[in-house]
Design an enzyme around this catalytic site. Structure first.
Site, PDB file in Angstrom:
ATOM      1  CB  SER A 241     112.251   5.377 -22.775  1.00  0.00           C
ATOM      2  OG  SER A 241     113.079   6.533 -22.743  1.00  0.00           O
TER       3      SER A 241
ATOM      4  CG  HIS B 162     108.919   6.794 -25.194  1.00  0.00           C
ATOM      5  ND1 HIS B 162     107.632   7.278 -25.368  1.00  0.00           N
ATOM      6  CD2 HIS B 162     109.492   7.590 -24.254  1.00  0.00           C
ATOM      7  CE1 HIS B 162     107.437   8.303 -24.559  1.00  0.00           C
ATOM      8  NE2 HIS B 162     108.555   8.528 -23.875  1.00  0.00           N
TER       9      HIS B 162
ATOM     10  CG  ASP C 276     111.763  10.099 -23.098  1.00  0.00           C
ATOM     11  OD1 ASP C 276     110.567  10.457 -23.086  1.00  0.00           O
ATOM     12  OD2 ASP C 276     112.142   8.982 -22.685  1.00  0.00           O
TER      13      ASP C 276
ATOM     14  CG  MET D 168     114.080  15.443 -21.647  1.00  0.00           C
ATOM     15  SD  MET D 168     114.837  14.699 -20.187  1.00  0.00           S
ATOM     16  CE  MET D 168     113.859  13.220 -20.034  1.00  0.00           C
TER      17      MET D 168
ATOM     18  CG  HIS E 204     107.499  12.243 -24.020  1.00  0.00           C
ATOM     19  ND1 HIS E 204     107.773  11.640 -22.815  1.00  0.00           N
ATOM     20  CD2 HIS E 204     106.751  13.345 -23.722  1.00  0.00           C
ATOM     21  CE1 HIS E 204     107.228  12.336 -21.834  1.00  0.00           C
ATOM     22  NE2 HIS E 204     106.615  13.390 -22.355  1.00  0.00           N
TER      23      HIS E 204
ATOM     24  CG  MET F 143     109.163  15.782 -21.718  1.00  0.00           C
ATOM     25  SD  MET F 143     110.087  14.506 -20.848  1.00  0.00           S
ATOM     26  CE  MET F 143     110.705  13.564 -22.236  1.00  0.00           C
TER      27      MET F 143
ATOM     28  CG  MET G 249     104.311  12.704 -17.976  1.00  0.00           C
ATOM     29  SD  MET G 249     105.493  11.748 -18.955  1.00  0.00           S
ATOM     30  CE  MET G 249     106.791  11.396 -17.768  1.00  0.00           C
TER      31      MET G 249
ATOM     32  N   GLY H 172     111.526  14.384 -16.919  1.00  0.00           N
ATOM     33  CA  GLY H 172     112.863  14.960 -16.857  1.00  0.00           C
ATOM     34  C   GLY H 172     113.969  13.935 -16.669  1.00  0.00           C
ATOM     35  CG  PHE H 173     115.800  13.446 -14.114  1.00  0.00           C
ATOM     36  CD1 PHE H 173     117.100  13.755 -14.482  1.00  0.00           C
ATOM     37  CD2 PHE H 173     114.993  14.442 -13.586  1.00  0.00           C
ATOM     38  CE1 PHE H 173     117.591  15.040 -14.316  1.00  0.00           C
ATOM     39  CE2 PHE H 173     115.477  15.740 -13.418  1.00  0.00           C
ATOM     40  CZ  PHE H 173     116.780  16.042 -13.783  1.00  0.00           C
TER      41      PHE H 173
ATOM     42  N   GLY I 234     114.505   6.401 -14.526  1.00  0.00           N
ATOM     43  CA  GLY I 234     114.857   5.730 -13.287  1.00  0.00           C
ATOM     44  C   GLY I 234     114.143   6.208 -12.039  1.00  0.00           C
TER      45      GLY I 234
ATOM     46  CG  ASP J  18     107.184   8.097 -20.283  1.00  0.00           C
ATOM     47  OD1 ASP J  18     108.084   7.372 -19.825  1.00  0.00           O
ATOM     48  OD2 ASP J  18     107.402   9.091 -21.021  1.00  0.00           O
ATOM     49  N   GLY J  19     107.109   6.239 -17.115  1.00  0.00           N
ATOM     50  CA  GLY J  19     107.842   6.571 -15.900  1.00  0.00           C
ATOM     51  C   GLY J  19     107.709   5.501 -14.833  1.00  0.00           C
TER      52      GLY J  19
ATOM     53  N   GLY K 143     112.011   2.450 -19.729  1.00  0.00           N
ATOM     54  CA  GLY K 143     113.391   2.800 -20.044  1.00  0.00           C
ATOM     55  C   GLY K 143     114.342   1.936 -19.260  1.00  0.00           C
TER      56      GLY K 143
HETATM   57  C1  DX5 Z   1     110.873  10.774 -18.261  1.00  0.00           C
HETATM   58  C2  DX5 Z   1     110.742  10.166 -19.636  1.00  0.00           C
HETATM   59  C3  DX5 Z   1     110.592   8.694 -19.628  1.00  0.00           C
HETATM   60  C4  DX5 Z   1     111.749   7.943 -19.058  1.00  0.00           C
HETATM   61  C5  DX5 Z   1     111.246   6.646 -18.537  1.00  0.00           C
HETATM   62  O1  DX5 Z   1     110.830  12.153 -18.379  1.00  0.00           O
HETATM   63  O2  DX5 Z   1     109.636  10.702 -20.317  1.00  0.00           O
HETATM   64  O3  DX5 Z   1     110.288   8.212 -20.933  1.00  0.00           O
HETATM   65  O4  DX5 Z   1     112.755   7.711 -19.977  1.00  0.00           O
HETATM   66  O5  DX5 Z   1     112.281   6.017 -17.899  1.00  0.00           O
HETATM   67  P1  DX5 Z   1     112.043   4.926 -16.787  1.00  0.00           P
HETATM   68  O6  DX5 Z   1     111.302   3.801 -17.445  1.00  0.00           O
HETATM   69  O7  DX5 Z   1     113.407   4.568 -16.400  1.00  0.00           O
HETATM   70  O8  DX5 Z   1     111.252   5.567 -15.696  1.00  0.00           O
HETATM   71 ZN    ZN Z   2     108.885   9.781 -22.229  1.00  0.00          ZN
END
Ligand code: DX5
Ligand code: ZN
Length: 222
Positions: free
Chosen positions: A10, A35, A37, A39, A68, A70, A139, A144-145, A147, A175-176, A197
């Site tokens: 990501s 990937h 993201d 938002m 992706h 969102m 998910m 949304g974030f 880390g 993912d996440g 990510g």
């Molecule tokens: C969260 C995103 C993810 C995110 C994953 O809303 O959809 O793709 O970037 O990041 P890590 O791998 O850091 O959890």
């Molecule tokens: Zn994502």
């Protein structure tokens, strides 16, 4: 049927000041997909980037752009994301009232169609749209974030999704909070596309991290 294991880094965790170089580095490091993201500050409490950024990095790599979304409403933007360079467009099941229609629209644009499920959304929400799907994104954090910490209860959902799609040509993506420490568990539960990510971008060697995640997933994948 066994599906190929794919790693989809990501770019949310990339250095945006050098985004083109970062995408090139992922390509050379052995990423299978990229990937992306998106938002909107409405469906999720954060804003990232949109079509112009995707268009700008499209010439940098031929790898699949795994977009992706969102965002809500989503239908009015599908064509623009297709035109910007998306290969696979994933929308959220919770983002609109007419998911079946949205998926038809994605395929009508000639793109692969994915649906993402928030942690609280059950696998069976997709039971009646499986014919329209190329990918289900489970998910493993609340969107949304980057880390955030992986939610262990999602392993059961991944397994339910795997049962639900058995015999179909559908990828299962997670993912996440994914990294080398839980790649084996998600792969064993049934995921074959792993998004990561921060695990990759925190590493000084993207290639080594991608290989470590791939090895961890492959070692105990069914
Ligand atoms: C969260 C995103 C993810 C995110 C994953 O809303 O959809 O793709 O970037 O990041 P890590 O791998 O850091 O959890
Ligand atoms: Zn994502």
């Amino acid at each position: 049927m066994a599906r190929p294991l794919l790693i989809s880094p990501s770019i949310l965790a990339a250095d945006f000041a050098r985004l083109g170089d970062e995408v090139r580095a992922l390509d050379e490091a052995g990423a299978d997909w990229i990937h992306i993201d998106v938002m909107d500050g409405h469906f999720v409490p954060n804003i990232s980037f949109g079509m112009p950024v995707i268009e700008a990095i499209r010439p940098v790599t031929r790898k699949t752009f795994d977009v992706h979304l969102m965002i809500s409403p989503v239908d009015r933007y599908l064509e623009a994301f297709a035109r910007a360079g998306a290969d696979l467009i994933t929308v959220h099941a919770e983002a609109g009232p007419h998911l079946d229609r949205t998926l038809q629209a994605i395929r009508a644009l000639g793109k692969r169609a994915g649906v993402s499920l928030n942690p609280a959304t059950p696998a069976h929400a997709l039971k009646h749209v499986l014919d329209r799907l190329d990918l289900i994104l489970v998910m493993t954090v609340n969107p949304g974030f980057g880390g955030q910490a992986f939610i262990p209860a999602m392993l059961e959902k991944i397994a339910e999704v795997r049962e639900m799609v058995r015999g179909r040509n559908i990828d299962i993506e997670v993912d996440g909070g994914i990294g080398r420490g839980n790649a084996g568990a998600v792969a064993r539960a049934g995921a074959n596309v792993l998004v990561a990510g921060s695990a990759i971008f925190k590493s000084p060697d993207y290639g080594a991290e991608i290989r470590a995640i791939r090895t961890a997933a492959a070692s105990i994948a069914v």
